[in-house]
Design an enzyme around this catalytic site. Structure first.
Site, mmCIF file in Angstrom:
data_model
loop_
_atom_site.group_PDB
_atom_site.id
_atom_site.type_symbol
_atom_site.label_atom_id
_atom_site.label_comp_id
_atom_site.label_asym_id
_atom_site.label_seq_id
_atom_site.Cartn_x
_atom_site.Cartn_y
_atom_site.Cartn_z
ATOM 1 N N ASP A 17 0.612 7.246 3.119
ATOM 2 C CA ASP A 17 -0.495 7.361 3.823
ATOM 3 C C ASP A 17 -0.577 7.532 5.284
ATOM 4 O O ASP A 17 0.658 7.447 5.973
ATOM 5 C CB ASP A 17 -1.437 6.021 3.366
ATOM 6 C CG ASP A 17 -0.581 4.793 3.535
ATOM 7 O OD1 ASP A 17 0.386 4.793 3.981
ATOM 8 O OD2 ASP A 17 -1.155 3.793 2.908
ATOM 9 N N ASN A 53 -5.854 -7.093 -1.626
ATOM 10 C CA ASN A 53 -6.685 -6.940 -2.304
ATOM 11 C C ASN A 53 -6.260 -5.881 -3.438
ATOM 12 O O ASN A 53 -7.214 -5.296 -4.222
ATOM 13 C CB ASN A 53 -8.025 -6.271 -1.628
ATOM 14 C CG ASN A 53 -7.593 -4.797 -1.005
ATOM 15 O OD1 ASN A 53 -6.465 -4.553 -0.959
ATOM 16 N ND2 ASN A 53 -8.610 -3.931 -0.483
ATOM 17 N N HIS A 78 -4.730 -2.908 -3.200
ATOM 18 C CA HIS A 78 -4.213 -1.621 -2.985
ATOM 19 C C HIS A 78 -2.944 -1.310 -2.822
ATOM 20 O O HIS A 78 -2.130 -1.976 -2.470
ATOM 21 C CB HIS A 78 -5.256 -1.243 -1.529
ATOM 22 C CG HIS A 78 -4.644 -1.656 -0.179
ATOM 23 N ND1 HIS A 78 -5.091 -2.133 0.747
ATOM 24 C CD2 HIS A 78 -3.203 -1.417 0.277
ATOM 25 C CE1 HIS A 78 -4.404 -2.673 1.665
ATOM 26 N NE2 HIS A 78 -3.312 -2.049 1.490
ATOM 27 N N GLU A 90 -8.022 1.962 -2.142
ATOM 28 C CA GLU A 90 -8.730 0.676 -2.137
ATOM 29 C C GLU A 90 -9.546 0.338 -3.419
ATOM 30 O O GLU A 90 -9.830 1.427 -4.100
ATOM 31 C CB GLU A 90 -9.785 0.761 -1.033
ATOM 32 C CG GLU A 90 -9.035 0.924 0.300
ATOM 33 C CD GLU A 90 -8.652 -0.597 0.941
ATOM 34 O OE1 GLU A 90 -8.257 -1.200 0.187
ATOM 35 O OE2 GLU A 90 -9.026 -0.608 2.124
#
Ligand code: GLP
Length: 238
Positions: free
Chosen positions: A67, A136, A138, A143
């Protein structure tokens, strides 16, 4: 799934580096999928040390990163291109033109994402994908959401992620980019081997839910339960 629990960050990093090293020795022209964040830095240090000791060459290796932030020049100190140069590429003999990071400054994001997937395809897919995990759940910047997104895509970063990553931006939330380009879950799930790293108690709960809870896009890393060759390396302390 192969689950390895180590006592220290160093032991986790050494184990990860030894798997990557084995991959390169087995297939010198392999394709590595690489991750950023604080977790893999130790593994990159170990790989640079193996190169320095003359035990490993990256001459034939290609890399594709997961990313990149949107709106950061690649020379920005917090761009993932800079991170990769500083933590790995500048310390080994990889050919820079064989290293790929999505272009977060591209004017046409859709075109850049499609180009990135084409690059992965043309390289013959990923042999070994290294992953960290966000608080979280990811992976890359995939996400939590309503569906698993398979292609490389532009994503708006969640509040959790922006807050967690603000530590790299002088703890100032407003300095953190709000969007990123991320490899989708197809790129990750089609990798022949996946190595997931997590260190410290803070990550244990999310790792537990990701690996043993329901497979759901609300926790993107849970899709890894379906991967046929997943190695998880955890460290008790960070
Ligand atoms: C970022 C990266 C992820 C990484 C995550 C966790 O959001 N896009 O690839 O896994 O951070 O980072 P850390 O290892 O610093 O906890």
């Amino acid at each position: 799934m192969n689950y390895i629990l180590t006592n220290s960050y160093e032991a986790m990093s050494k184990k990860a580096a030894s798997l990557i090293c084995a991959q390169i020795l087995m297939k010198p022209a392999c394709v590595l999928g690489l991750a950023t964040g604080s977790t893999p830095i130790g593994a990159y240090k170990q790989l640079a040390a193996l190169f320095k000791a003359g035990e490993l060459s990256f001459k034939g290796v290609s890399t594709v990163n997961l990313d990149e932030y949107c709106g950061l020049q690649e020379t920005h100190p917090q761009s993932y291109r800079t991170y990769m140069n500083d933590n790995l590429f500048n310390h080994i003999d990889i050919k820079k033109h064989n290293t790929y990071v999505p272009d977060g400054m591209a004017s046409d994001y859709a075109q850049e994402c499609a180009k990135y997937d084409k690059t992965i395809h043309e390289l013959g897919g990923i042999d070994l994908q290294l992953l960290g995990i966000g608080n979280n759940g990811h992976i890359g910047f995939n996400e939590p959401g309503e569906e698993f997104v398979m292609d490389t895509h532009r994503v708006l970063l969640s509040e959790d992620t922006i807050s967690a990553n603000s530590r790299f931006f002088e703890n100032e939330i407003s300095n953190v980019p709000t969007a990123a380009l991320t490899m989708g879950l197809r790129g990750i799930m089609h990798a022949r081997k996946v190595v997931l790293l997590a260190c410290g108690k803070a990550k244990f709960e999310i790792i537990d839910r990701a690996l043993y809870g329901p497979v759901t896009p609300k926790l993107p890393a849970s899709i890894l339960q379906l991967h046929p060759d997943l190695t998880v390396i955890c460290a008790k302390e960070c």
